[in-house]
Design a protein around this motif. Structure first.
Motif, short mmCIF file in Angstrom:
data_model
loop_
_atom_site.label_atom_id
_atom_site.label_comp_id
_atom_site.label_asym_id
_atom_site.label_seq_id
_atom_site.Cartn_x
_atom_site.Cartn_y
_atom_site.Cartn_z
N VAL A 1 1.24 4.94 10.78
CA VAL A 1 2.32 4.02 11.14
C VAL A 1 3.34 4.80 11.96
CG1 VAL A 1 4.21 2.58 10.30
CG2 VAL A 1 2.01 2.60 9.08
N ILE A 2 3.49 4.42 13.24
CA ILE A 2 4.45 5.14 14.09
C ILE A 2 5.75 4.38 14.26
CG2 ILE A 2 2.70 6.45 15.37
CD1 ILE A 2 3.29 4.40 17.72
N ALA A 3 5.77 3.12 13.87
CA ALA A 3 7.02 2.35 13.94
C ALA A 3 6.88 1.11 13.08
CB ALA A 3 7.31 1.94 15.38
N THR A 4 8.01 0.66 12.52
CA THR A 4 8.02 -0.59 11.78
C THR A 4 9.41 -1.21 11.92
OG1 THR A 4 7.69 -1.63 9.62
CG2 THR A 4 8.56 0.61 9.60
N GLY A 5 9.45 -2.53 11.93
CA GLY A 5 10.73 -3.22 12.08
C GLY A 5 10.55 -4.64 12.56
N THR B 1 0.86 -1.18 0.00
CA THR B 1 0.00 0.00 0.00
C THR B 1 0.89 1.24 0.00
OG1 THR B 1 -0.15 0.26 2.42
CG2 THR B 1 -1.77 -1.19 1.36
N ARG B 2 0.42 2.26 -0.68
CA ARG B 2 1.12 3.56 -0.70
C ARG B 2 0.10 4.64 -0.37
NH1 ARG B 2 4.41 2.95 -6.46
NH2 ARG B 2 5.49 1.02 -5.91
N ARG B 3 0.44 5.45 0.62
CA ARG B 3 -0.41 6.58 1.02
C ARG B 3 -1.88 6.17 1.15
NH1 ARG B 3 2.26 11.46 0.61
NH2 ARG B 3 0.26 12.50 0.81
N LEU B 4 -2.11 5.03 1.76
CA LEU B 4 -3.49 4.55 1.91
C LEU B 4 -4.17 5.31 3.04
CD1 LEU B 4 -5.28 2.22 0.66
CD2 LEU B 4 -4.96 1.10 2.86
N SER B 5 -5.27 5.98 2.72
CA SER B 5 -5.99 6.76 3.73
C SER B 5 -7.48 6.44 3.68
CB SER B 5 -5.80 8.26 3.51
OG SER B 5 -4.43 8.61 3.68
N VAL B 6 -8.09 6.44 4.86
CA VAL B 6 -9.53 6.24 4.98
C VAL B 6 -10.07 7.30 5.93
CG1 VAL B 6 -11.38 4.70 5.73
CG2 VAL B 6 -9.33 3.74 4.66
N ARG B 7 -11.11 7.98 5.49
CA ARG B 7 -11.75 8.98 6.36
C ARG B 7 -13.18 8.59 6.63
NH1 ARG B 7 -8.19 11.25 3.26
NH2 ARG B 7 -6.59 12.53 4.26
N VAL C 1 -0.95 5.24 5.01
CA VAL C 1 -0.28 4.01 5.44
C VAL C 1 0.49 3.39 4.28
CG1 VAL C 1 -0.59 1.69 6.38
CG2 VAL C 1 -2.00 3.59 7.24
N ALA C 2 1.78 3.16 4.49
CA ALA C 2 2.64 2.45 3.54
C ALA C 2 3.07 1.15 4.19
CB ALA C 2 3.86 3.29 3.20
N LEU C 3 2.74 0.05 3.56
CA LEU C 3 3.01 -1.27 4.16
C LEU C 3 3.26 -2.26 3.04
CD1 LEU C 3 0.89 -2.87 7.01
CD2 LEU C 3 1.21 -4.13 4.88
N THR C 4 4.16 -3.21 3.29
CA THR C 4 4.40 -4.28 2.32
C THR C 4 4.35 -5.64 3.00
OG1 THR C 4 6.81 -4.19 2.63
CG2 THR C 4 5.89 -2.89 0.82
N VAL C 5 3.94 -6.64 2.23
CA VAL C 5 4.01 -8.04 2.66
C VAL C 5 4.61 -8.82 1.49
CG1 VAL C 5 2.74 -10.08 3.43
CG2 VAL C 5 1.91 -7.81 4.08
N GLU C 6 5.66 -9.58 1.77
CA GLU C 6 6.28 -10.40 0.73
C GLU C 6 5.70 -11.81 0.78
OE1 GLU C 6 8.19 -8.76 -1.24
OE2 GLU C 6 8.35 -7.00 0.06
N ALA C 7 5.86 -12.54 -0.31
CA ALA C 7 5.45 -13.95 -0.33
C ALA C 7 6.25 -14.70 0.73
CB ALA C 7 5.72 -14.56 -1.70
N GLY C 8 5.56 -15.53 1.52
CA GLY C 8 6.23 -16.32 2.54
C GLY C 8 6.52 -15.59 3.83
#
Ligand code: ATP
Length: 248
Positions: free
Chosen positions: A225-229, A9-15, A25-32
């Protein structure tokens, strides 16, 4: 694009009226990969799942294997390989485990129904078997959910989301109500799903499950998103501690 993430997702916003439930919200999920999405109550976790799967209106981009799908209906996203579970993921009590999965494979719409009648096509049993094997439920395919242990019942809900060529699955509190032992076992089954190459986004309040099983985490607070890791980094992040415990 071989460099694309499975889900991005890139710059995903919901109001919702004045409430910004998801904020860029910027988030990624890889295969596996198993990716955790955590945050306090009301942070926007379910909203994110709703937006990604097409059940609520959003702005920004949703990509599946590099292809933009944010204009697609929820049904089209599902048949494209993106599936979810719901917080109240009730099973059909009168149906067997296998039949519960078969329901998820049925194509909606009168045209599909007519096509099935004309071609006499049976539910694709192979897809059901594959999903049940992946989560260790092959032995109980003909039982009813109520005959199973709670952890197994929860896994039926996950299996239902895995049938039909699912590539990425978004799980909204799938382990709620499980005790420590059950939840540990549940985590092992999630690892098997990921090992089969499926991307998993996991929302759960059970921090030991999330820290144990996830490859990476995102922390949402007030829709941002306030933290990722990696789990160990997140656990020690002062912003995360503040968001959960309240800043002084
Ligand atoms: P929980 O951990 O309690 O399930 P959450 O992180 O999933 O919470 P959401 O349910 O996504 O949070 O809610 C995010 C914000 O959006 C909250 O302020 C909530 O009140 C608001 N919200 C959610 N759904 C709607 C809706 N359909 N209409 C209006 N506001 C909504």
């Amino acid at each position: 694009e071989s460099s694309s993430s499975l889900l991005e997702t890139r710059r995903l916003s919901v109001r919702y009226g004045g409430v910004v439930a998801n904020d860029d919200v910027a988030l990624t999920v890889e295969a596996g990969e198993i990716v955790g999405l955590i945050g306090p109550n009301g942070a926007g976790k379910t909203t994110f799942v709703d937006a990604v799967t097409g059940f609520t209106r959003s702005t920004g981009e949703v990509r599946l294997a590099g292809q933009r799908i944010d204009g697609y209906s929820s049904h089209r996203r599902r048949s494209g390989g993106m599936a979810r579970t719901w917080q109240a993921g009730e099973l059909f009590g009168d149906l067997t485990v296998a039949q519960n999965l078969a329901v998820a494979l049925q194509r909606p719409g009168i045209r599909a129904l007519l096509a099935d009648i004309i071609t006499g096509s049976a539910p694709p049993v192979e897809a059901i078997d594959t999903a049940l094997e992946m989560v260790g439920l092959a032995d109980v395919a003909d039982r009813r959910p109520s005959e199973l242990a709670l952890g197994q019942q929860k896994m039926v809900g996950v299996a239902r989301a895995l049938v039909g060529g699912t590539r990425v699955v978004l799980l909204d509190e799938p382990a709620a109500g499980l005790d420590t032992h059950e939840s540990q076992h549940f985590g092992e089954e999630l690892r098997r799903i990921a090992a089969a190459g499926i991307g998993v986004l996991l929302i759960d309040h059970d921090m030991s499950l999330v820290l144990d099983v996830c490859d990476r985490l995102y922390v949402l607070d007030f829709g941002k998103v306030i933290a990722t890791g990696k789990p160990q980094q997140i656990r020690d992040d002062p912003r995360v501690v503040a968001a959960y415990l309240g800043s002084p």
